[in-house]
Structures are given as C-alpha cells and as structure tokens.
Design a protein around this motif. Structure first.
Motif, mmCIF file in Angstrom:
data_model
loop_
_atom_site.group_PDB
_atom_site.id
_atom_site.type_symbol
_atom_site.label_atom_id
_atom_site.label_comp_id
_atom_site.label_asym_id
_atom_site.label_seq_id
_atom_site.Cartn_x
_atom_site.Cartn_y
_atom_site.Cartn_z
ATOM 1 N N GLY A 21 0.984 -1.084 0.054
ATOM 2 C CA GLY A 21 0.233 0.010 0.137
ATOM 3 C C GLY A 21 0.823 1.091 -0.167
ATOM 4 N N CYS A 22 1.919 1.192 -0.879
ATOM 5 C CA CYS A 22 2.897 2.178 -0.586
ATOM 6 C C CYS A 22 2.344 3.738 -1.347
ATOM 7 C CB CYS A 22 4.081 1.721 -1.709
ATOM 8 S SG CYS A 22 3.934 1.709 -3.350
ATOM 9 N N GLY A 23 1.442 3.498 -2.010
ATOM 10 C CA GLY A 23 0.851 4.971 -2.364
ATOM 11 C C GLY A 23 1.996 5.621 -3.172
ATOM 12 N N SER A 24 2.191 7.115 -3.009
ATOM 13 C CA SER A 24 3.283 7.597 -3.644
ATOM 14 C C SER A 24 4.690 7.257 -3.497
ATOM 15 C CB SER A 24 2.942 9.067 -3.680
ATOM 16 O OG SER A 24 3.005 9.816 -2.364
ATOM 17 N N GLY A 25 4.771 6.451 -2.591
ATOM 18 C CA GLY A 25 6.205 5.976 -2.262
ATOM 19 C C GLY A 25 6.988 6.502 -1.042
ATOM 20 N N ARG A 26 6.167 7.373 -0.007
ATOM 21 C CA ARG A 26 7.075 7.938 0.828
ATOM 22 C C ARG A 26 7.858 7.021 1.463
ATOM 23 N NH1 ARG A 26 3.197 8.278 5.463
ATOM 24 N NH2 ARG A 26 1.243 6.860 4.999
ATOM 25 N N HIS A 27 7.302 5.979 2.078
ATOM 26 C CA HIS A 27 7.970 4.978 2.916
ATOM 27 C C HIS A 27 9.099 4.010 2.096
ATOM 28 C CE1 HIS A 27 4.974 5.824 6.317
ATOM 29 N NE2 HIS A 27 5.889 5.817 6.992
ATOM 30 N N THR A 28 8.586 4.051 1.024
ATOM 31 C CA THR A 28 9.560 2.907 -0.012
ATOM 32 C C THR A 28 10.974 3.972 -0.322
ATOM 33 O OG1 THR A 28 7.635 2.309 -1.089
ATOM 34 C CG2 THR A 28 9.820 1.902 -2.596
ATOM 35 N N CYS A 29 10.628 5.108 -0.406
ATOM 36 C CA CYS A 29 11.579 6.113 -0.703
ATOM 37 C C CYS A 29 12.670 6.204 0.566
ATOM 38 C CB CYS A 29 11.355 7.608 -1.111
ATOM 39 S SG CYS A 29 10.635 7.568 -2.819
ATOM 40 N N GLU A 30 11.931 6.408 1.672
ATOM 41 C CA GLU A 30 12.787 6.266 3.002
ATOM 42 C C GLU A 30 13.520 5.217 3.323
ATOM 43 O OE1 GLU A 30 13.792 8.676 6.156
ATOM 44 O OE2 GLU A 30 12.820 9.347 4.579
ATOM 45 N N ALA A 31 12.950 3.869 3.158
ATOM 46 C CA ALA A 31 13.549 2.844 3.220
ATOM 47 C C ALA A 31 14.849 2.750 2.218
ATOM 48 C CB ALA A 31 12.649 1.668 2.907
ATOM 49 N N TYR A 32 14.796 3.013 1.086
ATOM 50 C CA TYR A 32 15.488 3.137 -0.200
ATOM 51 C C TYR A 32 16.746 4.052 0.356
ATOM 52 C CZ TYR A 32 17.505 3.293 -4.955
ATOM 53 O OH TYR A 32 18.215 3.173 -5.988
ATOM 54 N N ARG A 33 16.634 4.745 1.314
ATOM 55 C CA ARG A 33 17.935 5.623 1.792
ATOM 56 C C ARG A 33 18.899 4.662 2.860
ATOM 57 N NH1 ARG A 33 17.315 11.137 1.734
ATOM 58 N NH2 ARG A 33 15.429 11.914 1.158
ATOM 59 N N LYS A 35 21.070 1.546 4.060
ATOM 60 C CA LYS A 35 22.252 1.081 3.312
ATOM 61 C C LYS A 35 21.904 -0.479 2.543
ATOM 62 C CE LYS A 35 27.184 -0.095 4.207
ATOM 63 N NZ LYS A 35 28.304 -0.241 5.143
ATOM 64 N N GLU A 36 22.264 -0.531 1.227
ATOM 65 C CA GLU A 36 22.156 -1.719 0.711
ATOM 66 C C GLU A 36 20.751 -2.583 0.868
ATOM 67 O OE1 GLU A 36 25.480 -4.112 1.697
ATOM 68 O OE2 GLU A 36 27.016 -2.283 0.972
ATOM 69 N N ILE A 37 19.841 -1.836 0.823
ATOM 70 C CA ILE A 37 18.525 -2.156 0.871
ATOM 71 C C ILE A 37 17.642 -2.787 -0.549
ATOM 72 C CG2 ILE A 37 16.054 -1.599 1.820
ATOM 73 C CD1 ILE A 37 18.137 -2.591 4.166
ATOM 74 N N GLN A 38 16.850 -3.907 -0.393
ATOM 75 C CA GLN A 38 16.011 -4.213 -1.649
ATOM 76 C C GLN A 38 14.604 -3.854 -1.088
ATOM 77 O OE1 GLN A 38 17.132 -8.129 -3.430
ATOM 78 N NE2 GLN A 38 18.780 -8.193 -1.740
ATOM 79 N N GLY A 63 21.356 10.722 -6.274
ATOM 80 C CA GLY A 63 22.233 9.793 -5.435
ATOM 81 C C GLY A 63 21.706 9.795 -3.698
ATOM 82 N N GLU A 64 20.473 10.022 -3.548
ATOM 83 C CA GLU A 64 20.001 9.874 -2.124
ATOM 84 C C GLU A 64 19.406 8.529 -2.008
ATOM 85 O OE1 GLU A 64 17.354 13.040 -1.631
ATOM 86 O OE2 GLU A 64 18.646 14.442 -2.071
ATOM 87 N N HIS A 65 20.368 7.599 -1.685
ATOM 88 C CA HIS A 65 20.038 6.250 -1.456
ATOM 89 C C HIS A 65 21.243 5.478 -0.675
ATOM 90 C CE1 HIS A 65 22.219 4.796 -5.048
ATOM 91 N NE2 HIS A 65 21.816 5.663 -5.600
ATOM 92 N N GLY A 66 21.093 4.280 -0.421
ATOM 93 C CA GLY A 66 22.186 3.559 0.252
ATOM 94 C C GLY A 66 22.726 2.677 -0.489
ATOM 95 N N GLY A 67 22.416 2.710 -1.753
ATOM 96 C CA GLY A 67 23.251 1.578 -2.619
ATOM 97 C C GLY A 67 22.519 0.481 -2.859
ATOM 98 N N GLY A 68 21.449 0.300 -2.556
ATOM 99 C CA GLY A 68 20.426 -0.822 -2.744
ATOM 100 C C GLY A 68 19.504 -0.834 -3.940
#
Length: 236
Positions: A21-33, A35-38, A63-68
């Motif tokens: 239920g990610c909607g526009s991706g607010r928590h998806t983007c926060e999790a993407y920050r 380290k090395e998350i899928q 480049g605002e992510h943890g490399g995942g």
C-alpha cells in the motif's frame, strides 16, 4: 510525511523490505535511503505507482539512496504475489482501514514476512478519526474509503492472532489532526476553502523544511492528538 520510525527497526544491510500500500512511495523512498536495501513498493493504484516510480528515479538521479535496489509491484494486500517468508521487514501504513476483509490482509502481510523479523502497521488513531466521522458523513468515503476505525487493543489482538508479538507503539502527526477536522467542517471534497488551503500550506512547509517549532509542537501533542497510531510487531 513519514509515519514509521526506522530507527526502532535495526534494519541490516541486504535486507528485503516490502512497503505494501505504498501509495506515492513515501516509505519506499525512505527505506531506499538505508544501506544496501532491496525495497519493494506495492499498491493497486497505477497512478500512485507511477508517482512512486518518479520519486524513486529522482532519488537515483540525486544519489540519495543507500546503494541498494528498488522495485514496484501492482498488488492486492489480500492476495500478495510473493512467496512465503520473502521479506525481512513489512510496512503496512494507512492501509488496513480501507480493507473490508482485513483479516485476510493481515494474514498475507505476516505470511510474506520471515520469522523473527519486524512488521510495522499504522492506522488512523481512534479519537481523531472518530471526530472526523462525526463532523462529516462524507469523510470516510472521500478519504479513499475508510471502512472501520480501530482501537489500539483490538488491532493488536487481531495481528497477534496471525502469529506476531506486539513490541511497541507511538503516535504521529498531531498537527495534521486539526487540518482534517477543518476539512470535515467545510466539506472534505471542497478545494476553495481559504482556511483549509492555508493550513495545507503550513503542513507542506513543515514537511519540506522541517522547522524546529512545528516539529516540537508535533512531538508535544502526539500523545494526545496524534493522527496516526503506529504499531511494531515481530513475527514469532
């Protein structure tokens, strides 16, 4: 706005996260920050998935992510297209209040979670939500179809029956509660209310700029007026 407190979760590099239920991706983007998350964002709404993709691509550009890595999936929370025990963390934020068969949805989000791993569920808090329902007969339909209001102890009991153990909770977004009460008073679908539009500008400013004064007020009032109830579990 971010509802989940990721600092409570101790997510390890290499973890797989589902934001259902990610909607526009607010928590998806926060999790993407992290380290090395899928991270996988899943939702039934194609427009929301397109917006989430745009936000994630923007994170890639900056480049605002943890490399995942990230992915998106069109998915129904009552019939998730993922194998058993696929994820190290499942986030289900502001979803269950929309689902008629919430028992089936709860079973699915726990099914795809690995044993011993955390589940985070947030829903509208009982009192602020009850005030909205009282102020406006349109609210529960206008706000994408809320079908129930949860009390904390009842939601905990439902989720523990699916094979989880309750760990902790907090409340969030107290300064958003008066905004929704104001919308309900003038009509939840109206777009021409000066008071509502000014309040919305305030909330947008708070989200974008994170000023200390509104953040302090929000933290102070969350125990009393927090709009969202956030629950943390672990799969047994």
């Amino acid at each position: 706005m971010i509802t989940v407190d990721f600092s409570r979760l101790n997510v390890q590099p290499g973890s797989r996260i589902l934001d259902i239920g990610c909607g526009s991706g607010r928590h998806t983007c926060e999790a993407y920050r992290l380290k090395e998350i899928q991270v996988t964002g899943a939702d039934l709404n194609p427009r929301d998935l397109l917006e989430a993709r745009g936000r994630l691509e923007y994170h890639d550009q900056l480049g605002e992510h943890g490399g995942g890595t990230w992915s998106l999936s069109a998915a129904d929370v009552t019939r998730l297209p993922f194998a058993d025990e696929s994820f190290d963390l499942v986030i289900c934020s502001e979803v269950l209040e929309h689902i008629p068969d919430h028992g089936k949805a709860m079973g699915e989000i726990v099914r795809v979670l690995k044993p011993g791993k955390p589940l985070v569920v947030s829903v509208p808090r009982w009192l602020p939500e009850r005030i909205c329902w009282t102020l406006s007969d349109e609210y529960f339909n206008a706000n994408q179809g809320h079908v129930r209001i949860y009390r904390k102890k009842d939601l905990i009991r439902h989720l523990e029956r699916t094979g989880t153990r309750f760990l902790d909770h907090h409340y969030a977004h107290s300064i958003h509660s008066p905004y929704w009460w104001l919308k309900c008073l003038v009509g939840p679908t109206r777009t021409d209310s000066t008071a509502v539009n000014l309040y919305h500008r305030l909330l947008t400013w708070d989200i974008m700029q994170k000023p200390w004064i509104t953040r302090s007020i929000d933290r102070l009032l969350n125990p009393l007026l927090g709009k969202s109830l956030v629950l943390y579990f672990r799969k047994v």
